[in-house]
Design a protein around this motif. Structure first.
Motif, PDB file in Angstrom:
ATOM      1  N   ALA A 177       0.595  -1.062  -0.096  1.00 14.63           N
ATOM      2  CA  ALA A 177      -0.070  -0.039   0.006  1.00 14.63           C
ATOM      3  C   ALA A 177       0.952   1.086  -0.023  1.00 14.63           C
ATOM      4  O   ALA A 177       0.426   2.260  -0.726  1.00 14.63           O
ATOM      5  N   MET A 178       2.008   1.072   0.775  1.00 14.96           N
ATOM      6  CA  MET A 178       2.874   2.434   0.776  1.00 14.96           C
ATOM      7  C   MET A 178       3.396   2.516  -0.566  1.00 14.96           C
ATOM      8  O   MET A 178       3.420   3.669  -1.101  1.00 14.96           O
ATOM      9  N   ASN A 179       3.876   1.618  -1.162  1.00 11.03           N
ATOM     10  CA  ASN A 179       4.596   1.762  -2.742  1.00 11.03           C
ATOM     11  C   ASN A 179       3.452   2.324  -3.400  1.00 11.03           C
ATOM     12  O   ASN A 179       3.929   3.078  -4.456  1.00 11.03           O
ATOM     13  N   LEU A 180       2.470   1.636  -3.420  1.00  9.72           N
ATOM     14  CA  LEU A 180       1.447   2.194  -4.311  1.00  9.72           C
ATOM     15  C   LEU A 180       1.088   3.503  -4.136  1.00  9.72           C
ATOM     16  O   LEU A 180       0.902   4.229  -5.353  1.00  9.72           O
ATOM     17  N   PHE A 181       0.831   4.049  -2.784  1.00  9.73           N
ATOM     18  CA  PHE A 181       0.505   5.560  -2.769  1.00  9.73           C
ATOM     19  C   PHE A 181       1.696   6.459  -2.884  1.00  9.73           C
ATOM     20  O   PHE A 181       1.576   7.277  -3.496  1.00  9.73           O
ATOM     21  N   TYR A 182       2.892   5.950  -2.481  1.00  9.13           N
ATOM     22  CA  TYR A 182       3.987   7.164  -2.665  1.00  9.13           C
ATOM     23  C   TYR A 182       4.659   7.073  -4.015  1.00  9.13           C
ATOM     24  O   TYR A 182       5.332   7.839  -4.460  1.00  9.13           O
ATOM     25  N   SER A 183       4.157   6.171  -4.996  1.00 10.95           N
ATOM     26  CA  SER A 183       4.587   6.293  -6.393  1.00 10.95           C
ATOM     27  C   SER A 183       3.437   6.934  -7.324  1.00 10.95           C
ATOM     28  O   SER A 183       3.561   6.985  -8.395  1.00 10.95           O
ATOM     29  N   SER A 184       2.406   7.514  -6.579  1.00  7.75           N
ATOM     30  CA  SER A 184       1.255   8.058  -7.358  1.00  7.75           C
ATOM     31  C   SER A 184       1.545   9.539  -7.550  1.00  7.75           C
ATOM     32  O   SER A 184       2.120  10.261  -6.798  1.00  7.75           O
ATOM     33  N   GLN A 185       0.824  10.086  -8.480  1.00 10.16           N
ATOM     34  CA  GLN A 185       0.308  11.319  -8.905  1.00 10.16           C
ATOM     35  C   GLN A 185       0.115  12.324  -7.667  1.00 10.16           C
ATOM     36  O   GLN A 185       0.428  13.283  -7.267  1.00 10.16           O
ATOM     37  N   THR A 186      -0.899  11.508  -6.740  1.00  7.09           N
ATOM     38  CA  THR A 186      -1.520  12.046  -6.007  1.00  7.09           C
ATOM     39  C   THR A 186      -0.535  12.290  -4.819  1.00  7.09           C
ATOM     40  O   THR A 186      -0.894  13.449  -4.137  1.00  7.09           O
ATOM     41  N   PHE A 187       0.241  11.446  -4.478  1.00  4.04           N
ATOM     42  CA  PHE A 187       1.252  11.737  -3.411  1.00  4.04           C
ATOM     43  C   PHE A 187       1.975  12.888  -3.919  1.00  4.04           C
ATOM     44  O   PHE A 187       2.503  13.651  -2.877  1.00  4.04           O
ATOM     45  N   ALA A 188       2.517  12.779  -4.881  1.00  2.98           N
ATOM     46  CA  ALA A 188       3.650  13.880  -5.360  1.00  2.98           C
ATOM     47  C   ALA A 188       2.799  15.475  -5.319  1.00  2.98           C
ATOM     48  O   ALA A 188       3.253  16.143  -4.690  1.00  2.98           O
ATOM     49  N   LYS A 189       1.430  15.492  -5.780  1.00  2.36           N
ATOM     50  CA  LYS A 189       0.736  16.711  -5.468  1.00  2.36           C
ATOM     51  C   LYS A 189       0.278  16.905  -3.983  1.00  2.36           C
ATOM     52  O   LYS A 189       0.543  18.252  -3.603  1.00  2.36           O
ATOM     53  N   LEU A 190       0.431  15.947  -3.010  1.00  2.00           N
ATOM     54  CA  LEU A 190       0.125  16.331  -1.640  1.00  2.00           C
ATOM     55  C   LEU A 190       1.281  16.802  -1.221  1.00  2.00           C
ATOM     56  O   LEU A 190       1.162  17.548  -0.332  1.00  2.00           O
ATOM     57  N   ASN A 191       2.380  16.493  -1.729  1.00  3.12           N
ATOM     58  CA  ASN A 191       3.642  16.918  -1.095  1.00  3.12           C
ATOM     59  C   ASN A 191       4.228  18.340  -1.802  1.00  3.12           C
ATOM     60  O   ASN A 191       4.922  18.881  -1.224  1.00  3.12           O
ATOM     61  N   ASP A 192       3.365  18.665  -2.796  1.00  5.26           N
ATOM     62  CA  ASP A 192       3.649  20.146  -3.366  1.00  5.26           C
ATOM     63  C   ASP A 192       2.738  20.986  -2.571  1.00  5.26           C
ATOM     64  O   ASP A 192       1.868  21.230  -2.781  1.00  5.26           O
ATOM     65  N   ILE A 193       3.566  21.817  -1.835  1.00  6.45           N
ATOM     66  CA  ILE A 193       2.794  22.738  -0.908  1.00  6.45           C
ATOM     67  C   ILE A 193       2.011  23.918  -1.716  1.00  6.45           C
ATOM     68  O   ILE A 193       0.834  24.246  -1.509  1.00  6.45           O
ATOM     69  N   GLU A 194       2.563  24.111  -2.975  1.00  2.98           N
ATOM     70  CA  GLU A 194       1.679  25.009  -3.922  1.00  2.98           C
ATOM     71  C   GLU A 194       0.302  24.652  -4.137  1.00  2.98           C
ATOM     72  O   GLU A 194      -0.683  25.469  -4.799  1.00  2.98           O
ATOM     73  N   THR A 195       0.108  23.404  -4.429  1.00  5.50           N
ATOM     74  CA  THR A 195      -1.273  22.782  -4.694  1.00  5.50           C
ATOM     75  C   THR A 195      -2.330  22.724  -3.336  1.00  5.50           C
ATOM     76  O   THR A 195      -3.513  23.049  -3.698  1.00  5.50           O
ATOM     77  N   GLY A 196      -1.735  22.895  -2.373  1.00  6.56           N
ATOM     78  CA  GLY A 196      -2.758  23.187  -1.107  1.00  6.56           C
ATOM     79  C   GLY A 196      -3.380  21.824  -1.015  1.00  6.56           C
ATOM     80  O   GLY A 196      -4.196  21.902  -0.155  1.00  6.56           O
ATOM     81  N   LEU A 197      -3.256  20.560  -1.514  1.00  7.96           N
ATOM     82  CA  LEU A 197      -4.145  19.486  -1.274  1.00  7.96           C
ATOM     83  C   LEU A 197      -3.708  19.104   0.249  1.00  7.96           C
ATOM     84  O   LEU A 197      -4.603  18.479   0.567  1.00  7.96           O
ATOM     85  N   TYR A 198      -2.735  19.370   0.732  1.00 12.75           N
ATOM     86  CA  TYR A 198      -2.499  19.044   2.154  1.00 12.75           C
ATOM     87  C   TYR A 198      -3.504  19.431   3.031  1.00 12.75           C
ATOM     88  O   TYR A 198      -3.598  18.898   4.190  1.00 12.75           O
ATOM     89  N   LEU A 199      -4.413  20.609   2.624  1.00 12.86           N
ATOM     90  CA  LEU A 199      -5.245  21.265   3.380  1.00 12.86           C
ATOM     91  C   LEU A 199      -6.564  20.480   3.462  1.00 12.86           C
ATOM     92  O   LEU A 199      -7.549  20.860   4.154  1.00 12.86           O
ATOM     93  N   GLU A 200      -6.615  19.765   2.491  1.00 15.31           N
ATOM     94  CA  GLU A 200      -7.873  18.994   2.094  1.00 15.31           C
ATOM     95  C   GLU A 200      -8.058  17.635   3.156  1.00 15.31           C
ATOM     96  O   GLU A 200      -7.014  17.215   3.708  1.00 15.31           O
TER      97      GLU A 200
END
Length: 76
Positions: A30-53
């Motif tokens: 599960a970790m490998n699946l999520f950590y390799s996703s675009q979603t995880f990359a966007k979550l880690n990009d502060i500019e997207t603000g996704l971490y606030l969701e």
């Protein structure tokens, strides 16, 4: 650790646990699946603000990525 880091970490933990339960796979997979996703990359990009969701919202984006090969945001 910054507030953003904490919010991301809590979100990631929730999502990983949900992937394990809903996809019936082990924690490492599960970790490998999520950590390799675009979603995880966007979550880690502060500019997207996704971490606030909510983790539910981010998980929905992840599910869309799995199902359709890309992130789909229907509200846009």
């Amino acid at each position: 650790m910054t507030k953003q880091d904490q919010l991301m970490e809590f979100c990631v933990q929730d999502i990983i646990e949900r992937i394990v339960k809903e996809h019936n796979i082990d924690y490492d997979e599960a970790m490998n699946l999520f950590y390799s996703s675009q979603t995880f990359a966007k979550l880690n990009d502060i500019e997207t603000g996704l971490y606030l969701e909510s983790s539910d919202y981010v998980y929905t984006l992840f599910q869309d990525e799995l199902n359709f090969g890309k992130i789909i945001q229907t509200e846009i």
